[in-house]
Write a protein that holds these residues in place. Structure first.
Motif, PDB file in Angstrom:
ATOM      1  N   GLY A   1      46.019  49.616  35.386  1.00  0.00           N
ATOM      2  CA  GLY A   1      46.405  50.764  34.347  1.00  0.00           C
ATOM      3  C   GLY A   1      47.187  50.419  33.283  1.00  0.00           C
ATOM      4  O   GLY A   1      47.464  51.321  32.581  1.00  0.00           O
TER       5      GLY A   1
ATOM      6  N   GLU B   1      41.804  59.575  48.484  1.00  0.00           N
ATOM      7  CA  GLU B   1      40.956  58.436  48.188  1.00  0.00           C
ATOM      8  C   GLU B   1      41.858  57.453  46.971  1.00  0.00           C
ATOM      9  O   GLU B   1      41.813  56.211  47.257  1.00  0.00           O
ATOM     10  N   LEU B   2      42.447  58.104  46.052  1.00  0.00           N
ATOM     11  CA  LEU B   2      43.174  57.480  45.063  1.00  0.00           C
ATOM     12  C   LEU B   2      44.518  56.683  45.877  1.00  0.00           C
ATOM     13  O   LEU B   2      44.880  55.738  45.716  1.00  0.00           O
TER      14      LEU B   2
ATOM     15  N   LEU C   1      44.138  62.546  35.766  1.00  0.00           N
ATOM     16  CA  LEU C   1      43.262  62.731  36.561  1.00  0.00           C
ATOM     17  C   LEU C   1      42.978  64.182  36.676  1.00  0.00           C
ATOM     18  O   LEU C   1      43.767  65.276  36.600  1.00  0.00           O
TER      19      LEU C   1
ATOM     20  N   SER D   1      41.956  57.654  24.885  1.00  0.00           N
ATOM     21  CA  SER D   1      42.934  57.065  25.805  1.00  0.00           C
ATOM     22  C   SER D   1      43.261  55.728  24.835  1.00  0.00           C
ATOM     23  O   SER D   1      42.384  55.454  23.911  1.00  0.00           O
TER      24      SER D   1
ATOM     25  N   VAL E   1      47.718  57.628  34.062  1.00  0.00           N
ATOM     26  CA  VAL E   1      46.339  57.845  34.385  1.00  0.00           C
ATOM     27  C   VAL E   1      46.219  59.411  34.605  1.00  0.00           C
ATOM     28  O   VAL E   1      47.008  59.931  35.364  1.00  0.00           O
TER      29      VAL E   1
ATOM     30  N   LEU F   1      38.968  65.596  28.937  1.00  0.00           N
ATOM     31  CA  LEU F   1      37.744  65.224  28.501  1.00  0.00           C
ATOM     32  C   LEU F   1      36.767  66.218  28.978  1.00  0.00           C
ATOM     33  O   LEU F   1      37.007  66.893  29.971  1.00  0.00           O
TER      34      LEU F   1
ATOM     35  N   SER G   1      45.362  56.603  29.940  1.00  0.00           N
ATOM     36  CA  SER G   1      43.856  56.449  30.242  1.00  0.00           C
ATOM     37  C   SER G   1      43.186  57.452  31.455  1.00  0.00           C
ATOM     38  O   SER G   1      44.133  58.233  31.718  1.00  0.00           O
ATOM     39  N   GLY G   2      42.021  57.414  31.857  1.00  0.00           N
ATOM     40  CA  GLY G   2      41.853  58.313  32.779  1.00  0.00           C
ATOM     41  C   GLY G   2      40.908  59.441  32.110  1.00  0.00           C
ATOM     42  O   GLY G   2      40.099  59.185  30.675  1.00  0.00           O
TER      43      GLY G   2
END
Lengths: 163, 598
Positions: free
Chosen positions: B203, B442-443, B434, B364, B432, B387, B358-359
């Motif tokens: 990232g 999971e991340l 989220l 981004s 990033v 987003l 980003s993300g």
């Protein structure tokens, strides 16, 4: 016959280094890899006796870095980015799709010797995630449907050139 | 008309835009303009460095008004030439559309993503050709080097850097001036200065953008560092994957030699400095300075115990100073405008920082902001908000050694000292964003998987710790977690932090600690209720088609990778639970939202 020829080529590369130093190892290995595509046992042994470093140590060095290939990779190197941005935008699905479509696992080459698949930590094109590279070309905002088209295209060009 | 009086047409030529097709756009534009005497008399076509808004590439900044055209194709170029270049009417439909305010924005300087930033390092880069040394010189390049070379007291230059408050941008945040002073004190020769561009944190891409978009700025910083510390060899070290950066730096170094900016007697002064380009053989750990030096000596990239620091005992046993690419990019501005520079930033963090946003944000890209801005400004003002309609869940800052911060921290400032309070670090500057479709567990597993893969295997806590944590997280994600796993995660993380040899091992558990601290609820939900609220962990979700909503269009059947969905066209479809791999493709493509997740 092949063996003699390859042996000559290695000698030619090695002859550039009159007084080999330990720090020349990476350059020597890279030059040989550029010629043969990968570094096999025979090559490592030859370099070992030339530069006077044990072959286990050279193996340890080469296997540590992703730049060196110990088995011959496929003709097209597919690098799929696994960075955070790509990860949250589904790069795993891309990898799955490629693995299914070419029938290989990450880190392997396809049976026909055409493709080599690897995952990389970050290609630095996060704004356009998910991203993958095939050799020098970057593909951005990849999805599973694109994979099929891209791979089919490559197979087709190979078929035409092969005939 | 002379070239420098003509209006400029600048096409971005960095990796992001290249991958979107900017090379074809550039060739087309160049071809059309040069073959048309009316146009070539008025305009000059050139490549530009990075503007950071990679998402909308390829882009064109046209004319003195800086009209900003985005997402270009060869066809759009024809339209733009007809309407804008020939008839003076801006082709509005190819300009940026601001979804937030529902209006077109025509000019580069007014794009919110760019206008809200505070640019110092990236200010000129979009308008200069990164491959043209004359363009760089015309924009005030090498003025800082000239100023420095006129000063015989090198220690004074080191002090200027120290007083500016510049801190290393690679992640450590060490005071750069202190490093320089220490290096200047070393008497043995040769002395090395290494520009560390081995960036690999997931990232982040500011080093790549600088090396590609403004290579001369980085090299000028390196030359100044060399002069101030009385070193004589400079090494630019960057990744094998960065093809474009490598070729640009290579040609830039060659030009420096041709023009007398490198080699014997730089700019005619009594200072000789050689610059070499070295390729990182590809391991994340070689971003750490002792591992970097090991790799340059053709050894395995295992870090070693510090002290002695590389400045005392570095490359081939010689004094070696390692500075990050972004750190060196700051030098030019510090030398030219020392007072102005220190006004940027917060108390303990001076200047600006490049952040890669980003993300799940609308815009981004690469952002430059002074230290001390809040996440809110970054995400909502520059990033343009979230987003689609998703809600902010967490912010990840600092790459694999960074922490996952909850949405409630959105008003916190981004600076070395403030983030330290939350055991977070700015790292290399990757941010990033989220949303609620991200599973924190999971991340965290993703980051630990990365560290496990990149651990050099030299010291036990890091090698074994990352594997153990990964096993536990895999168990939890598969629905087999036990409640005492939480305690185990805590213990292993603490041991890794206290006993690992280098930064990678020490910081590898940061995402885990962040998860344990801020997202314990979600973790417990996974362990006790076997539930993943984001619907990401495959073993913990079930997909079902609602009989009443299904119209039998077959979109799900077509997209199912394992053919687990059956049904006749026009009739109710069903999912075979045995075959289903829970990839969620059907859930995404269903036009009627008839597929539910539980």
């Amino acid at each position: 016959m092949d063996k003699i020829r390859s042996s000559n080529k290695i000698d030619l590369i090695l002859s550039h280094y009159k007084n080999p130093q330990r720090s020349d190892l990476s350059k020597i290995l890279l030059a040989i890899q550029a010629e043969f595509g990968s570094l096999d046992q025979d090559i490592i042994k030859k370099v070992s006796s030339f530069i006077n470093i044990s072959s286990t140590e050279i193996y340890g060095y080469a296997s540590f870095y992703s730049m060196f290939y110990l088995t011959k990779p496929g003709k097209y190197k597919i690098r799929v980015c696994k960075g955070t941005a790509c990860h949250v935008k589904g790069s795993k699905n891309i990898i799955d799709a490629i693995e299914k479509y070419i029938d290989i696992k990450a880190g392997e080459s396809s049976k026909d010797g055409l493709f080599y698949l690897e995952t990389v930590s970050c290609l630095g094109v996060c704004a356009l995630a998910p991203v993958m590279m095939i050799d020098d070309k970057t593909y951005s905002r990849v999805n599973s449907m694109m994979i099929k088209t891209i791979i089919d295209d490559i197979r087709e060009t190979e078929n035409i050139n092969g005939r | 008309m002379e070239d420098n009086k003509k209006e400029q047409l600048v096409v971005c030529s960095n990796s992001g835009c290249v991958s979107s097709g900017s090379v074809d756009v550039f060739i087309k534009l160049l071809d059309r303009v040069y073959n048309d005497p009316d146009l070539s008399d008025k305009y000059v076509v050139k490549k530009g460095g990075c503007h950071g808004f990679c998402e909308v590439g390829p882009t064109l900044i046209a004319g003195n008004d800086k009209v900003f055209y985005i997402k270009l194709t060869e066809e759009k170029i024809d339209d733009i030439i007809e309407s804008h270049l020939k008839n003076g009417i801006i082709a509005e439909k190819y300009c940026f559309y601001d979804l937030l305010h529902k209006k077109r924005i025509l000019f580069y300087d007014e794009i919110p993503f760019i206008a809200k930033q505070n640019r110092l390092i990236l200010k000129d880069s979009p308008f200069y050709d990164p491959e043209d040394i004359d363009d760089y010189i015309a924009g005030g390049g090498f003025k800082a080097l000239e100023k420095v070379l006129a000063n015989d007291n090198q220690i004074e230059i080191c002090r200027i850097i120290k007083d500016s408050g510049l801190r290393g941008r690679g992640g450590g945040g060490f005071h750069t001036g202190d490093k320089w002073l220490k290096q200047a004190e070393q008497i043995s020769q040769p002395k090395y200065v290494i520009c560390n561009g081995d960036e690999g944190d997931p990232g982040t891409y500011m080093d790549r953008s600088l090396l590609e978009g403004d290579p001369y700025r980085v090299l000028e910083g390196l030359l100044i560092a060399g002069y101030a510390t009385m070193s004589n060899i400079g090494i630019v070290y960057t990744r094998n994957d960065y093809d474009l950066a490598l070729s640009r730096i290579k040609s830039a170094i060659q030009k420096l030699y041709e023009r007398g900016y490198a080699g014997n007697s730089v700019m005619g002064k009594q200072f000789s400095f050689d610059i070499k380009l070295e390729i990182a053989p590809g391991a994340y750990i070689t971003g750490e300075e002792t591992a970097l030096i090991a790799s340059l000596e053709s050894r395995r990239g295992n870090p070693r115990v510090k002290p002695p620091y590389p400045i005392e005992n570095g490359l081939f046993g010689n004094p070696t100073m390692v500075n990050n690419v972004e750190t060196l990019s700051n030098i030019r501005d510090i030398i030219l405008n020392t007072d102005a520079y220190s006004k940027f930033g917060s108390d303990e963090s001076k200047g600006t920082k490049l952040l890669t946003l980003s993300g799940a944000v609308k815009n981004s890209g690469l952002v430059e902001m002074p230290f001390g801005i809040t996440f809110n400004e970054l995400i909502n003002e520059i990033g343009g908000g979230m987003l689609k309609v998703s809600k902010l869940k967490a912010i990840q800052i600092g790459g694999s050694s960074g922490t996952i911060l909850p949405a409630s921290m959105i008003h916190e400032q981004i600076s070395f000292e403030n983030l330290k309070k939350f055991n977070a670090s700015i790292g290399a500057g990757g941010v990033v964003v989220l949303d609620e479709n991200t599973c924190i567990i999971e991340l965290a597993k993703f980051y630990i998987e990365f560290s496990e893969h990149e651990s050099c295997g030299f010291c036990v806590p890091c090698r074994e710790g990352t594997q153990k944590i990964l096993n536990i997280l895999n168990r939890i994600i598969d629905g087999n977690g036990k409640i005492d796993d939480i305690e185990k995660l805590k213990n292993i993380s603490m041991v890794m932090y206290q006993t690992s040899l280098c930064g990678l091992g020490k910081e590898a558990s940061n995402p885990i600690l962040g998860m344990l601290h801020y997202f314990e609820d979600e973790l417990k939900e996974h362990i006790i209720h076997k539930k993943c609220r984001a619907g990401v962990c495959p073993k913990l979700v079930r997909y079902k088609i609602e009989k009443d909503s299904c119209i039998g269009c077959g979109a799900c059947t077509l997209n199912c990778p394992v053919n687990a969905i059956v049904g006749t066209h026009g009739q109710y479809h069903t999912i075979d639970g045995e075959l289903c791999i829970r990839c969620g493709q059907c859930y995404k493509v269903c036009p009627k939202d008839a597929i539910t997740r539980s």
